[in-house]
Design an enzyme around this catalytic site. Sequence first.
Site, PDB file in Angstrom:
ATOM      1  N   ASP A 150       0.849  -1.194   0.000  1.00  0.00           N
ATOM      2  CA  ASP A 150       0.000   0.000   0.000  1.00  0.00           C
ATOM      3  C   ASP A 150       0.881   1.239   0.000  1.00  0.00           C
ATOM      4  OD1 ASP A 150      -2.208  -1.643   0.223  1.00  0.00           O
ATOM      5  OD2 ASP A 150      -2.427  -1.357   2.385  1.00  0.00           O
ATOM      6  N   ASP A 152       1.221   4.413   2.112  1.00  0.00           N
ATOM      7  CA  ASP A 152       0.804   4.942   3.415  1.00  0.00           C
ATOM      8  C   ASP A 152       1.095   6.433   3.459  1.00  0.00           C
ATOM      9  OD1 ASP A 152      -0.011   2.441   4.715  1.00  0.00           O
ATOM     10  OD2 ASP A 152       2.097   1.905   4.525  1.00  0.00           O
TER      11      ASP A 152
END
Length: 227
Positions: A150, A152
Amino acid sequence: MIAPRRQQLVWLRAEAWLRVQAQPPGADGWDKQALECLQYWARSDFPLVLTRQRPGRTAERAHESLALGLPAPACWERRRFLVEVPAGSVSRVGRFPSADAITEDLPARARDDWRGLCTALLRLQVAALVYGSYGWQQLTGLAYLHPHSDVDLLVVVDTSSQADAAAALLLGASFDVPRIDGEIVFGDGAAVPWREWATWRAGRVERVLVKRPHGAALEDPRSWAAA
């Protein structure tokens, strides 16, 4: 001496690194792999990150020591190391890379949309920083990313209206690979996952998870997040 603030980067003095390597927590000391990683970090003058501080400290002792984290890259099996050092061990402080710095690390199909998102966040006059795998790879040049990493984001805001606008931008992002995760951070250091903030603003929940230097709790933001 610094006031502990989650996700702040700190660089240690050389003598502090020697203490970390020589006197680790636990009776058995660091294992070979851990020590190798710590020694490499010290030689490279890489930062550590301020993590959750020890709870229960009195105000007079709050700044005596700092709890720091080192999330290792793939070559050290992505292990996470925690150390505690005297507050005077810090030589300088800094922050994670800005969001636009990781553009070339993203999948090619997401780059133009990412540039547009970064520009839109800049127009809001908020600081958008990248931590997690993308942030650490940008900081160190070491391999952190994997196919499911991901992005972040730390979105640092001054007002609730900025938080609302930033969350709306993130919700409207036109790509889902990589997935955007992360937190909105207010001026006092209170951090709320941006998805939870959007859900609260939509009236679907009454409380959100608020992370602070010494812990996390479910709170109603109306008590402190003035519009």
